[in-house]
Write an enzyme that holds these catalytic residues in place. Structure first.
Site, PDB file in Angstrom:
ATOM      1  CE  LYS A  22      39.565 -44.169 -36.238  1.00 18.75           C
ATOM      2  NZ  LYS A  22      40.732 -43.827 -35.397  1.00 18.75           N
TER       3      LYS A  22
ATOM      4  CB  CYS B  44      45.876 -38.938 -29.476  1.00 17.51           C
ATOM      5  SG  CYS B  44      47.242 -38.955 -30.662  1.00 17.51           S
TER       6      CYS B  44
ATOM      7  CG  ASP C 194      51.453 -42.038 -33.131  1.00  7.83           C
ATOM      8  OD1 ASP C 194      52.677 -42.132 -33.005  1.00  7.83           O
ATOM      9  OD2 ASP C 194      50.799 -41.043 -32.767  1.00  7.83           O
TER      10      ASP C 194
ATOM     11  CB  SER D 156      37.614 -37.548 -30.078  1.00  5.67           C
ATOM     12  OG  SER D 156      37.988 -38.918 -30.224  1.00  5.67           O
ATOM     13  CG  ASN D 157      38.726 -40.738 -34.359  1.00  9.97           C
ATOM     14  OD1 ASN D 157      38.068 -41.743 -34.585  1.00  9.97           O
ATOM     15  ND2 ASN D 157      39.561 -40.666 -33.316  1.00  9.97           N
ATOM     16  CG  LEU D 158      34.847 -36.365 -36.863  1.00  7.90           C
ATOM     17  CD1 LEU D 158      33.428 -35.809 -36.921  1.00  7.90           C
ATOM     18  CD2 LEU D 158      35.085 -37.351 -37.993  1.00  7.90           C
TER      19      LEU D 158
ATOM     20  CB  CYS E  50      44.821 -49.642 -15.934  1.00 10.42           C
ATOM     21  SG  CYS E  50      45.943 -48.974 -17.169  1.00 10.42           S
TER      22      CYS E  50
ATOM     23  CG  ASP F 194      42.462 -48.441 -37.980  1.00 15.03           C
ATOM     24  OD1 ASP F 194      41.806 -48.821 -36.990  1.00 15.03           O
ATOM     25  OD2 ASP F 194      43.143 -47.403 -37.983  1.00 15.03           O
TER      26      ASP F 194
ATOM     27  NE  ARG G  42      44.122 -37.609 -33.637  1.00 15.65           N
ATOM     28  CZ  ARG G  42      43.086 -37.958 -32.891  1.00 15.65           C
ATOM     29  NH1 ARG G  42      42.122 -37.097 -32.668  1.00 15.65           N
ATOM     30  NH2 ARG G  42      43.016 -39.170 -32.364  1.00 15.65           N
TER      31      ARG G  42
END
Length: 368
Positions: A108, A203, A148, A91-93, A330, A84, A95
């Protein structure tokens, strides 16, 4: 499990069966770690031995990769490679359960590797802080595509076909998730998506139910143990879908499409994929005076007149390549992906703002 002809699928499309010809010695610590697995019907030392010889590559350590890594770390496998290029974002925490607030800003892959090694010190855990490329597949028995992204999956599928390595695939976006297993000798990703388009959702823009990531990722981890240890039947030739609004699980058959099989001797069509950066992570980099990141906005002049990221320039004003990082922006992401792909092909590395300006504004970040 091996990747020799001894584990090739049967003519009727049955899943590969693990090779029992070479028993693997188990240490007392491994026996304790796997004691509940060994107690299962069809468990025992032979199952633990299969796990103790397994080498697994996990592509992506985010919402899906977090539960996959957590469960594989406790499964007693021999080697776990985690790929990764991204860093932990606040904002990751919600999930990505491997991470905590103190990990924000760290890579990560490295944090996930530390967590896995802490569970099983006997497992060889490698962190690869880079984008997926085909050369990473060799030497592994199973690949887990937890990135994903359809673009990543296309690259993983072609690379796994070249090595005859099965791979587990999952996705989670909004309230919808899917899981399946691909093996080029039976069915592969091109049978599910014959015409792969750039990713249209993210996401950051469309959201995702945190618990859905855990549910889908857990099923993905179970597919690995099914493949390498025979614990249950893998989802080969079947796609499991979940609607997390009503928590309904459905299964659909997947068969080889006419003319869709890609011979393994062909080189992968695209063995690298683009990295993405979260809006808040880009905002932090822009605010850091020591970080000279370049932002290029590929939207139309009319769109840019509605507000741009601080310091962003149109493509025609981008300076010559001087080694600095380039982030492409964009409205939602597809045009940025196309521009970054072309730039990368010409030798200039670029990453994409995840969710584009829509995600940037949704998070309440400033424009100028």
């Amino acid at each position: 499990m091996t990747t020799t002809d001894e584990t090739a699928p049967a003519a009727d499309g049955a899943a590969p069966t693990p090779d029992d010809t070479t028993p693997f010695p188990l240490t007392p610590a491994r026996r304790r770690l796997g004691s509940r697995t060994a107690a299962l019907d069809a468990g025992g030392d032979r199952t633990l031995g299969r796990l103790a010889a397994a080498r697994v590559l996990v592509v992506g350590a985010g919402g899906l990769g977090a539960p996959v890594v957590a469960y594989l770390a406790g499964s007693g496998i021999a080697r776990l490679t985690i790929v990764d290029p991204d860093v932990v974002d606040p904002s990751n925490l919600a999930r990505q359960t491997l991470f905590t607030a103190v990990d924000v800003g760290r890579h990560k892959a490295q944090v996930a590797a530390e967590r896995a090694a802490a569970v099983d010190p006997e497992c060889r855990v490698d962190a690869v802080v880079e984008r997926f490329h085909a050369g990473l597949v060799a030497g592994h028995d199973v690949v887990v595509d937890a990135a994903d992204s359809l673009l990543v999956t296309r690259a993983v599928s072609d690379a796994c076909a070249a090595e005859h390595v099965p791979f587990v695939w999952g996705s989670a976006l909004g309230y919808d998730g899917q899981v399946t297993v691909f093996d080029d000798r039976v069915v592969d990703f091109h049978d599910l998506h014959p015409d792969v388009q750039p990713d249209e959702g993210s996401c950051a823009l469309d959201g995702v139910l945190p618990a859905l990531c855990g549910a889908v990722g857990s099923v993905m981890a179970a597919q690995v143990t099914a493949l390498v240890a025979g614990l249950g039947e893998p989802l080969l030739g079947r796609v499991l879908s979940v609607d997390a609004r009503r928590w309904r699980w459905t299964e659909s058959p997947l068969r080889r499409g006419p003319g869709s099989h890609r011979p393994a001797q062909l080189a992968p069509a695209d063995d690298t994929v683009l990295a993405r950066i979260a809006p808040s992570a880009l905002a932090a980099r822009i605010a850091d005076p020591s970080d000279d990141v370049l932002v290029v906005d590929v939207r139309t002049p009319e769109e840019r007149a509605q507000g741009v990221v601080s310091g962003a320039v149109p493509p025609e004003d981008l300076p010559a390549d001087d080694g600095r990082d380039v982030v492409v922006v964009c409205a939602r992401g597809p045009r940025a992906v196309a521009w970054a792909t072309a730039a990368t092909a010409s030798g200039r590395t670029a990453v994409v703002l995840d969710g584009g300006m829509q995600a940037w504004k949704r998070e309440g970040l400033p424009t100028v």
